[in-house]
Design a protein around this motif. Structure first.
Motif, PDB file in Angstrom:
ATOM      1  N   GLY A  15      -2.469  99.331 -29.822  1.00  0.00           N
ATOM      2  CA  GLY A  15      -3.459  98.253 -29.819  1.00  0.00           C
ATOM      3  C   GLY A  15      -3.714  97.807 -28.393  1.00  0.00           C
ATOM      4  N   GLY A  16      -3.314  96.561 -28.093  1.00  0.00           N
ATOM      5  CA  GLY A  16      -3.444  96.037 -26.743  1.00  0.00           C
ATOM      6  C   GLY A  16      -4.687  95.181 -26.566  1.00  0.00           C
ATOM      7  N   ASP A  17      -4.681  94.421 -25.461  1.00  0.00           N
ATOM      8  CA  ASP A  17      -5.816  93.525 -25.199  1.00  0.00           C
ATOM      9  C   ASP A  17      -6.782  94.101 -24.171  1.00  0.00           C
ATOM     10  OD1 ASP A  17      -4.175  93.309 -23.024  1.00  0.00           O
ATOM     11  OD2 ASP A  17      -4.032  91.128 -23.047  1.00  0.00           O
ATOM     12  N   SER A  18      -6.780  95.425 -24.015  1.00  0.00           N
ATOM     13  CA  SER A  18      -7.743  96.070 -23.127  1.00  0.00           C
ATOM     14  C   SER A  18      -8.961  96.516 -23.926  1.00  0.00           C
ATOM     15  CB  SER A  18      -7.105  97.281 -22.432  1.00  0.00           C
ATOM     16  OG  SER A  18      -7.125  98.411 -23.293  1.00  0.00           O
ATOM     17  N   HIS A  21      -8.509  99.110 -27.049  1.00  0.00           N
ATOM     18  CA  HIS A  21      -7.720  98.714 -28.213  1.00  0.00           C
ATOM     19  C   HIS A  21      -7.937  99.657 -29.394  1.00  0.00           C
ATOM     20  CE1 HIS A  21      -5.987  95.692 -31.065  1.00  0.00           C
ATOM     21  NE2 HIS A  21      -6.852  96.261 -31.892  1.00  0.00           N
ATOM     22  N   GLN A  22      -9.190  99.930 -29.710  1.00  0.00           N
ATOM     23  CA  GLN A  22      -9.492 100.721 -30.902  1.00  0.00           C
ATOM     24  C   GLN A  22      -9.048 102.174 -30.760  1.00  0.00           C
ATOM     25  OE1 GLN A  22     -13.609  99.411 -30.477  1.00  0.00           O
ATOM     26  NE2 GLN A  22     -13.577  98.842 -32.632  1.00  0.00           N
ATOM     27  N   ILE A  23      -9.175 102.716 -29.556  1.00  0.00           N
ATOM     28  CA  ILE A  23      -8.723 104.085 -29.321  1.00  0.00           C
ATOM     29  C   ILE A  23      -7.220 104.180 -29.520  1.00  0.00           C
ATOM     30  CG2 ILE A  23      -8.719 106.008 -27.697  1.00  0.00           C
ATOM     31  CD1 ILE A  23     -11.496 104.912 -28.672  1.00  0.00           C
ATOM     32  N   SER A  24      -6.508 103.175 -29.071  1.00  0.00           N
ATOM     33  CA  SER A  24      -5.063 103.141 -29.249  1.00  0.00           C
ATOM     34  C   SER A  24      -4.693 103.108 -30.733  1.00  0.00           C
ATOM     35  CB  SER A  24      -4.484 101.921 -28.529  1.00  0.00           C
ATOM     36  OG  SER A  24      -3.098 101.835 -28.722  1.00  0.00           O
ATOM     37  N   CYS A  25      -5.451 102.362 -31.531  1.00  0.00           N
ATOM     38  CA  CYS A  25      -5.190 102.313 -32.974  1.00  0.00           C
ATOM     39  C   CYS A  25      -5.360 103.696 -33.603  1.00  0.00           C
ATOM     40  CB  CYS A  25      -6.115 101.309 -33.645  1.00  0.00           C
ATOM     41  SG  CYS A  25      -5.777  99.575 -33.243  1.00  0.00           S
ATOM     42  N   LEU A  71     -14.610 101.975 -35.194  1.00  0.00           N
ATOM     43  CA  LEU A  71     -13.222 102.274 -34.898  1.00  0.00           C
ATOM     44  C   LEU A  71     -12.319 101.141 -35.383  1.00  0.00           C
ATOM     45  CD1 LEU A  71     -14.882 104.123 -32.923  1.00  0.00           C
ATOM     46  CD2 LEU A  71     -12.905 104.053 -31.425  1.00  0.00           C
ATOM     47  N   PRO A  72     -11.064 101.450 -35.727  1.00  0.00           N
ATOM     48  CA  PRO A  72     -10.171 100.430 -36.278  1.00  0.00           C
ATOM     49  C   PRO A  72      -9.656  99.475 -35.210  1.00  0.00           C
ATOM     50  CG  PRO A  72      -8.988 102.492 -36.004  1.00  0.00           C
ATOM     51  CD  PRO A  72     -10.436 102.771 -35.665  1.00  0.00           C
ATOM     52  N   SER A  73      -9.235  98.278 -35.652  1.00  0.00           N
ATOM     53  CA  SER A  73      -8.607  97.306 -34.759  1.00  0.00           C
ATOM     54  C   SER A  73      -7.605  96.489 -35.564  1.00  0.00           C
ATOM     55  CB  SER A  73      -9.649  96.402 -34.101  1.00  0.00           C
ATOM     56  OG  SER A  73     -10.359  95.675 -35.082  1.00  0.00           O
ATOM     57  N   LEU A  74      -6.747  95.763 -34.863  1.00  0.00           N
ATOM     58  CA  LEU A  74      -5.694  94.974 -35.500  1.00  0.00           C
ATOM     59  C   LEU A  74      -6.164  93.549 -35.753  1.00  0.00           C
ATOM     60  CD1 LEU A  74      -2.556  96.103 -33.471  1.00  0.00           C
ATOM     61  CD2 LEU A  74      -2.988  96.537 -35.894  1.00  0.00           C
ATOM     62  N   SER A  75      -5.840  93.025 -36.919  1.00  0.00           N
ATOM     63  CA  SER A  75      -6.127  91.627 -37.225  1.00  0.00           C
ATOM     64  C   SER A  75      -5.018  90.742 -36.659  1.00  0.00           C
ATOM     65  CB  SER A  75      -6.232  91.423 -38.736  1.00  0.00           C
ATOM     66  OG  SER A  75      -4.987  91.695 -39.356  1.00  0.00           O
ATOM     67  N   HIS A 114      -3.778 102.564 -24.080  1.00  0.00           N
ATOM     68  CA  HIS A 114      -4.657 103.097 -23.051  1.00  0.00           C
ATOM     69  C   HIS A 114      -5.237 101.954 -22.234  1.00  0.00           C
ATOM     70  CE1 HIS A 114      -4.352 106.943 -25.068  1.00  0.00           C
ATOM     71  NE2 HIS A 114      -4.796 106.409 -26.185  1.00  0.00           N
ATOM     72  N   GLY A 115      -5.474 102.230 -20.955  1.00  0.00           N
ATOM     73  CA  GLY A 115      -6.111 101.228 -20.123  1.00  0.00           C
ATOM     74  C   GLY A 115      -5.139 100.224 -19.532  1.00  0.00           C
ATOM     75  N   PRO A 116      -5.663  99.150 -18.939  1.00  0.00           N
ATOM     76  CA  PRO A 116      -4.820  98.132 -18.304  1.00  0.00           C
ATOM     77  C   PRO A 116      -3.830  97.534 -19.291  1.00  0.00           C
ATOM     78  CG  PRO A 116      -7.120  97.847 -17.684  1.00  0.00           C
ATOM     79  CD  PRO A 116      -7.101  98.886 -18.753  1.00  0.00           C
ATOM     80  N   PHE A 117      -2.642  97.225 -18.780  1.00  0.00           N
ATOM     81  CA  PHE A 117      -1.535  96.632 -19.531  1.00  0.00           C
ATOM     82  C   PHE A 117      -0.920  97.599 -20.541  1.00  0.00           C
ATOM     83  CE2 PHE A 117      -4.691  93.223 -18.643  1.00  0.00           C
ATOM     84  CZ  PHE A 117      -4.008  92.659 -17.573  1.00  0.00           C
TER      85      PHE A 117
END
Length: 373
Positions: A15-18, A21-25, A71-75, A114-117
């Motif tokens: 997930g993550g706050d970059s 996020h969706q690619i990570s999911c 793309l998916p994301s976390l609630s 992926h990405g920052p943080f």
């Protein structure tokens, strides 16, 4: 009570706050479906867009997918997950109101961020402080690999061929924009304007004229205040190569190279082409290149990996012209890792299928020492 298991526990962190996020999911779902349940126990740690660490059962991770091109994301409405350093090593617990429940020892963290943080050394530093072994490169290699400007400085110092570019810092853009634009104008067009520390091709623009650079820089700055402008490689092939660390600590190995072929002449491998392709791009594995070129690409990929003190895995991207001359474009220390991503596909053609590749990466993490190395 601690879970009683004789097999290593792997925490998939995703997930993550970059912006990725969706690619990570997607990546987490693919890995969770393929990981060998007889070799590893899996627990899920999701990071929401607000930055909260939450518990996600592995069964739910496996179900994440693209639906109607969304793309998916976390609630946010999940119980909090806490990773901490206990007396017997790293431990994951779930906070339910004022109670901490279901503690589980974590042997390896697999940060599919992926990405920052995520792949820039920040979470790697947290793992180091918590005493958690983890898949992939360490703090310094992750940070340098993420910052395309510093990455190019390291590669140049190691004698690796790179193309012309201009780095624009926030200070330079805000205090002397004209000088920055003049520096870019000295490059041959087209140029590619991109966030210096972005990934998944977010915020990248292809620019054909000097008068359009300013708008492209502002777009890239929506993702990162530091911007890189690279001179475009015209009439070149885009070749990639996967790298895997060695279990014995020796020299890394390189996969067969692969090629990205865009279907229109002026297109480039942007976010939509990577994750919502719709017939925009062909991914040829292995690449149809001369054996000598393939050998040089593979050797250069390994050299780039060790130039950064890479660990675990990386994907190294190149440009190759008609004469066989090679330039290194960038290294990605946490490449896309769905079953259809280039990195796993290159290793499948090199003798490691997707589940075997995941097992190898976890084994690499388990064998490396904690602390400085």
């Amino acid at each position: 009570m601690h879970a009683n298991t004789d097999i290593p526990t792997v925490a998939i962190v995703f997930g993550g706050d970059s912006s990725e996020h969706q690619i990570s999911c997607l990546t987490a779902a693919s890995v969770a479906r393929a990981i060998d349940p007889e070799r590893f126990r899996v627990v899920g740690i999701g990071i929401t867009r607000s930055g909260r660490w939450v518990h996600v059962p592995v069964e739910e991770i496996r179900e994440l997918q693209v639906e109607d091109k969304v793309l998916p994301s976390l609630s946010e409405d999940r119980l909090e997950a806490i990773l901490h350093r206990g007396p017997d090593g790293a431990e994951l617990v779930i906070r339910d109101g004022d109670r901490l429940i279901d503690p589980v020892r974590v042997d390896v963290a697999l940060a599919l961020l992926h990405g920052p943080f995520g792949e820039d050394g920040t979470i790697q530093g947290l793992f180091e402080m918590q005493g958690v072994r983890y898949v992939g490169s360490g703090v310094a290699a992750s940070a340098i690999g993420m910052d395309k400007h510093f990455m190019k400085l390291v590669f140049s110092a190691q004698g690796l061929p790179i193309g012309p570019y201009v780095a624009i810092s926030p200070r330079e853009w805000e205090t002397d924009r004209a000088a920055a634009l003049d520096a870019v104008a000295s490059l041959h067009f087209p140029v590619y304007v991109k966030p210096a520390r972005g990934g998944s091709s977010m915020g990248i623009s292809r620019v054909e004229r000097a008068e359009d650079v300013e708008v492209a820089v502002e777009r890239a700055r929506d993702f990162d205040p530091k911007v890189l402008v690279e001179q475009g490689f015209v009439d070149c092939r885009e070749i990639e190569c996967g790298v895997l660390g060695a279990l014995d600590g020796g020299w890394a190995a390189a996969s067969v190279p692969a090629e990205i072929r865009m279907h229109t002449e002026d297109a480039f491998y942007d976010f939509e082409a990577k994750y919502l392709p719709d017939e925009q791009v062909s991914l040829d594995v292995p690449a149809d290149i001369l054996p000598d070129v393939a050998d040089r690409v593979r050797a250069m990929a390994v050299k780039a990996f060790h130039a950064l003190d890479g660990e675990g895995l990386a994907r190294v991207d190149f440009f190759v012209d008609r004469t066989g001359e090679i330039w290194i474009n960038e290294i990605n220390t946490m490449p896309g890792f769905t079953a259809l991503s280039m990195f796993p596909r290159m290793w499948e053609h090199s003798g490691l299928d997707y589940p075997q590749l995941i097992t190898r990466l976890i084994e690499l993490a388990l064998t490396r020492p904690l602390g400085l190395r």
